[in-house]
Design an enzyme around this catalytic site. Structure first.
Site, PDB file in Angstrom:
ATOM      1  N   ASP A 185       1.180   4.984  -0.296  1.00 38.31           N
ATOM      2  CA  ASP A 185       0.439   6.237  -0.305  1.00 38.31           C
ATOM      3  C   ASP A 185       1.080   7.192  -1.308  1.00 38.31           C
ATOM      4  OD1 ASP A 185      -1.661   5.935   1.817  1.00 38.31           O
ATOM      5  OD2 ASP A 185       0.112   5.355   2.958  1.00 38.31           O
ATOM      6  N   HIS A 242      -5.910   9.882  -0.908  1.00 35.50           N
ATOM      7  CA  HIS A 242      -6.503   9.850   0.443  1.00 35.50           C
ATOM      8  C   HIS A 242      -5.608  10.338   1.587  1.00 35.50           C
ATOM      9  CE1 HIS A 242      -4.897   5.602   0.219  1.00 35.50           C
ATOM     10  NE2 HIS A 242      -4.469   5.937   1.422  1.00 35.50           N
ATOM     11  N   HIS A 266       0.871  -1.185   0.000  1.00 34.88           N
ATOM     12  CA  HIS A 266       0.000   0.000   0.000  1.00 34.88           C
ATOM     13  C   HIS A 266       0.905   1.232   0.000  1.00 34.88           C
ATOM     14  CE1 HIS A 266      -3.513   2.455   0.818  1.00 34.88           C
ATOM     15  NE2 HIS A 266      -2.775   3.113   1.692  1.00 34.88           N
ATOM     16  N   ASP A 290      -7.869   2.102   2.379  1.00 37.28           N
ATOM     17  CA  ASP A 290      -7.383   3.042   3.401  1.00 37.28           C
ATOM     18  C   ASP A 290      -8.078   4.393   3.379  1.00 37.28           C
ATOM     19  OD1 ASP A 290      -5.704   3.817   5.488  1.00 37.28           O
ATOM     20  OD2 ASP A 290      -4.210   4.654   4.133  1.00 37.28           O
TER      21      ASP A 290
HETATM   22 ZN    ZN Z   1      -3.093   4.975   2.602  1.00 37.61          ZN
END
Ligand code: ZN
Length: 1011
Positions: free
Chosen positions: A264, A578, A262, A374
């Site tokens: 970001d 996000h 994951h 998320d």
């Molecule tokens: Zn995230």
């Protein structure tokens, strides 16, 4: 028999940590290290490889915050290593507890080929599977010295989050760079022991299986010569064979492990670092796919693939091949993993259309599901948008972060506002960074809510955020748990394979209706207001640019700016990531976001002006944000009619309803034919009367336009969270203020703390809307600013606009679910309403609000409060400080329909125009049906695309009038513009074409008009 289980557990713990793990690497020989510290921002690899290097030693410091240091590792494979598997171990000063949040490296060969990443949990570089000895070693490491911002004492304010304020201190120290023998048998023994030990930890203490495992572990360790582990590892493994071979029970839970990282797209690092994080992790994952044929890796976000394509084409080429083999699996079908409550409905559609288009063009595939593990809550509009774009499934796990309530399902149907349902899974392991530990897999099986009727769950497996993705250790654990008594079964496979099984085994899943509200991170509807304003402005300008560019293309043949609009959309979609749009990134990210939004606005305003020029129109001199219209000709870019100017057209406007402002003794009055507002000498609204009914909105003895300042120091996650205890300390900013009349407005100036605010109150549009323009100099710390209107409306629910419609939230605290929703969000408005009367609260650039139920004697007062500004100190120590301009509105006598109309109008006000009339390309014949996007088709066929939605929650049969469009045929399309059935359109005598449409409540529909 005597029971020695506790002793065995202690023995295994110590031997594994202190002897077996360290024995995986044998016979270290140090390499020579040289370094080149880059001055400033990262440089291309070719430049790094050919830079000037100076010798450095183990123990030397390197790396100021956000710097790049190229390291050269040279030496040779010792002759004694001949025939052995050889690896380099390079420790740049890693902390194994923080993969992804500190230094990272990408390893290159001398000719510039990216080999793999260096991370805290993968500090190795492959040299040779079968060394000959004497081979020359030469590797380069592009090492990034990203500072640790989320430390052992997290959430402390730090200046390291922006290259403009970060220190020059060198943050890391080189610990080792050795060429070693990789002892394969010891590696296998480590994982045999570890998996059995962790399984034993999870099994009931009195179980026979646990006793047998511990006896086997004891026997195995009895065979290990701690002075010569490699020589005795095979014998020790022999002792474990029987317990490892014992198969899983038929009812065992089944875990589909999906290799994953994951990453970001920006957060505690800037966007440019994510570009490198993606390439680093992907290079490692491509290598791991080569090494292990059972491994499957999945990566979301078309943007991240696009970055890789541009930044590291050689890594992208390897990935592309693995995608073709079905083993590197693009997932999610979106441009990024966006915030899932704040973007507009059109933005969500473009996240999908741009994402799927990229995957289709680059890889020839389309994703079957949406992957948003998320995001901080999920709009009830999403089920329709996801299914309407062709998705079959949805995955998240974030709702497991709820502070209060446990969600009742892991596999279920999620029903959206309009009734659309999508098959949804929440991994019961409650993480998107699984390691496949015994504890995690046991937790998944234990927590799985559907365990009485189903047995499959998914585990996204790997270190995210540049931590390197899936490791060979995770694969080693999975292989042992493929079929192991007492353990869930674990198999690596793709998300689609999992969802096929999950759908097959659960034909009648439970249903969750409405939004997925996250009982945490409630500050993200408000934090970093300028970023949110940039998004709202961009969404408005994108819609307008497409509208006029399409009109110019259809009517004048002007080239439609496909490339530029794609690029601008992608920029805005990226910034909806996000941790950007929610306001939870470091200062650097938000500073850059504001700069990028400014460039987007400039480009869109140019497209708008050029398109209008082609149509013979000049819009008001300053472009786009002019105030009241005085001239006859007006431009209406909103999708609702205003003062006689139809949506999406340029026409003569009816005169504005007159309104006035005046002083009356110590007070001030704003008045129109519809509304009368009384403001006292402290700037508070004492009365707000709907003159058509005589109804007073403000609760007796209370005052509106009341600024309230709260202490705001959450227990953790400062930029993210506002905790319920914030209500307790409140300062009412109702002291003396400077109040005056200025034209048709009343101006209120007020200072508080180190801050000041100027509010301009006026009646707008048809005189029914009280507009409050705020110009704030915000200099507080850890405070939350609210703007309150206590109104007397009898209701127990609040209506809030969401994407393509609205929904209702209970406004009481009967259960823990309702109590947890003490701060919520809306798109453009929220509304409290009783039969015959309502008050709507409109915003132009923010989303957070709360409506408190307060006692007003026999009546209940609805204390409606806009959330204006916060001032958290982590991760950006100066978040939101400075100047803000924000606009709010209070609409008296409102309904969902009038609030929807006023919300659109506030977002896109009428503007003065000169030149020609422009008739709307597409116009709805029913005000409940709103034409929200008009553009040319993404496939560049020249087809006109018209998107509309039903806004009232009613069933509507109406028609869409197409004017000045050479309509050949009209087809219904899905949300990503794939054509469907033809619609019989009616050609009218005046040359317009009427397309009949029928919409369900809140339905979103798309038409394609072929020329
Ligand atoms: Zn995230």
């Amino acid at each position: 028999m005597h029971d020695n289980q506790a002793l065995t557990m202690g023995r295994v713990t110590r031997v594994l940590a202190e002897r077996l793990r360290p024995a995986v690497y044998a016979d270290p020989h140090p390499l020579a290290i040289a370094a080149h510290a880059v001055d400033g921002e990262p440089i291309p690899a070719a430049q790094g490889l050919n830079a000037e290097y100076a010798p450095v030693d183990v123990g030397d410091h390197w790396g100021r915050a956000w710097g790049t240091t190229w390291l050269r590792l040279t030496g040779e494979v010792p002759a004694a290593f001949a025939g052995r598997r050889v690896e380099i171990v390079a420790d740049l000063g890693f902390d194994v507890n923080m993969p992804g949040f500190q230094a990272e490296g990408l390893v290159y060969t001398p000719d510039g080929e990216a080999v793999r990443s260096l991370n805290p949990r993968a500090q190795w570089i492959p040299v040779s599977p079968k060394a000959e000895g004497g081979e020359r070693i030469e590797y380069y490491v592009e090492a990034a010295s990203n500072p640790v911002l989320l430390d052992y004492h997290p959430f402390l304010p730090t200046e390291e989050g922006d290259v403009l304020t970060s220190s020059d201190e060198e943050l890391y120290r080189i610990r080792r760079a050795d060429v070693c023998v990789f002892e394969e048998e010891v590696f296998e023994l480590v994982h045999d022991v570890e998996v059995l030990h962790q399984l034993a930890t999870e099994l009931p203490e009195d179980s026979a299986r646990r006793a047998r495992i511990l006896r086997a572990l004891d026997n195995a360790l009895n065979r290990v010569d701690l002075q010569d582990i490699p020589a005795t590892a095979a014998a020790a493994r022999e002792a474990l064979q029987e317990v490892l071979a014992s198969p899983a029970e038929p009812s065992a839970h089944r875990i589909s492990a999906v290799g994953h990282a994951h990453i970001d797209s920006a957060w505690l690092w800037p966007l440019r670092e994510t570009v490198r994080k993606v390439s680093r992790t992907s290079s490692s994952m491509a290598t791991l796919l080569d090494e292990d044929e059972d491994f499957v890796y999945a990566m979301s976000s078309a943007q991240q693939f696009a970055w890789m394509k541009q930044d590291r084409p050689e890594v992208f080429a390897r990935v592309k091949k693995a995608v073709a083999d079905g083993r590197f699996v693009p997932i999610g079908g979106m441009w990024v993993e966006p915030d899932a409550v704040l973007p507009s409905g059109e933005s969500f559609i473009r996240q999908i259309s741009q994402g799927q288009r990229f995957f289709r063009e680059e890889f020839g595939i389309e994703c079957r599901g949406a992957w948003l593990p998320d995001s901080f809550g999920y709009s009830g509009a999403l089920p329709q948008l996801l299914t309407g774009a062709g998705f079959e499934w949805f995955l998240t796990q974030k709702i497991s972060w709820n502070q209060v309530n446990r969600f009742p399902h892991h596999t279920f149907l999620w029903e959206g506002n309009d009734g659309s349902r999508i098959f949804t899974h929440f991994p019961p392991m409650d993480t998107y960074n699984a390691q496949l530990s015994g504890e995690e897999v046991a937790r998944a099986a234990r927590q799985f809510k559907e365990k009485s009727v189903a047995r499959h769950s998914l585990a996204p497996t790997g270190w995210g955020d540049g931590g390197g993705g899936t490791t060979r250790e995770m694969l080693a654990r999975a292989k042992r748990m493929a079929d192991l008594e007492g353990s869930p079964r674990v198999v690596f496979e793709s998300p689609n394979e999992f969802f096929d099984k999950a759908m097959a085994e659960l034909p009648e899943p439970g249903v969750w209706r409405g939004e997925l509200y996250l009982e945490l991170h409630r500050g993200t509807f408000t934090t970093q207001h300028r970023t949110k304003q940039g998004n709202r402005t961009s969404e408005r300008l994108l819609a307008e640019a497409e509208l006029w560019a399409a009109a110019a293309a259809v009517r004048t043949g002007r080239a439609y700016p496909y490339d530029e609009l794609d690029e601008l959309w992608r920029e805005v979609l990226l910034l909806q990531f996000h941790d950007i749009l929610p306001g939870t990134s470091i200062a650097w990210v938000h500073r850059e976001a504001e700069e990028r939004y400014a460039r987007v606005a400039t480009a869109l305003r140019r497209i708008i002006a050029e398109s209008l020029a082609a149509l013979g129109v000049t819009a008001g001199a300053d472009g786009l944000d002019a105030g009241p219209v005085g001239a006859e000709l007006a431009l209406n870019a909103a999708p609702v009619a205003r003062r006689g100017v139809p949506a999406g057209s340029v026409a003569v406007a009816e005169p504005a309803a007159p309104s006035s402002a005046r002083a009356e003794g110590n007070a001030f009055v704003l008045e129109s034919a519809s509304v009368r507002v009384a403001i006292d000498d402290r700037g508070l609204v004492r009365s707000l009367v709907d003159r058509t009914t005589g109804r007073e909105a403000i609760a007796p003895g209370r005052a509106g336009n009341a600024l309230q300042l709260h202490q705001d120091f959450p227990n953790m996650w400062d930029a993210w969270d506002v905790d319920e205890h914030y209500f307790a300390m409140r300062e009412d900013l109702d002291g003396p203020a400077e109040v005056s009349v200025d034209g048709d407005a009343v101006v209120v100036r007020r200072a508080f703390g180190a801050s000041s605010i100027e509010q301009r109150l006026a009646l707008a549009d048809d005189g029914r809307l009280l507009v409050i323009d705020c110009d704030v100099d915000w200099q507080e710390e850890e405070k939350f600013l609210k703007l309150a209107f206590p109104v007397e409306v009898f209701t127990d629910e609040v209506v809030a606009e969401t994407q393509f419609g609205h929904h209702r939230r209970a406004n009481h605290e009967n259960t823990s679910w309702e109590a947890a929703r003490f701060e919520t969000h809306a798109q453009r408005w929220f509304l409290v309403q009783e039969p015959g009367f309502g008050v709507a609260f409109l915003n132009e650039s923010s989303h957070g609000f709360d409506v408190g139920r307060e006692s007003g004697g026999r009546e209940v007062v609805q204390n409606a409060r806009f959330s204006l500004l916060r001032a958290p100190k982590f991760p950006d120590p100066r978040a939101d400080r400075g100047r803000h301009r924000m606009r709010f509105g209070v609409l008296v006598g409102a309904s969902p329909a009038s609030a929807t109309e006023a919300g659109w109008a506030m977002q896109s006000p009428l503007r003065t125009a000169s030149g020609a009339d422009v008739r709307a390309l597409a116009r709805s014949q029913d005000p409940a049906v709103i034409v929200s996007a008009v553009k040319l088709a993404d496939d560049r066929s020249g087809d006109l695309v018209v998107r509309m939605y039903e806004s009232a929650g009613s069933r509507v049969s109406t028609s869409i009038e197409l004017a000045g469009v050479p309509a050949g045929s009209v087809v219904a399309a899905d949300l990503i513009e794939r054509p469907g059935a033809e619609i019989e359109a009616v050609r009218m005598p005046d040359g317009t074409v009427h397309v009949p449409v029928t919409l369900r409540p809140f339905e979103v529909k798309t038409l394609r008009v072929k020329s």
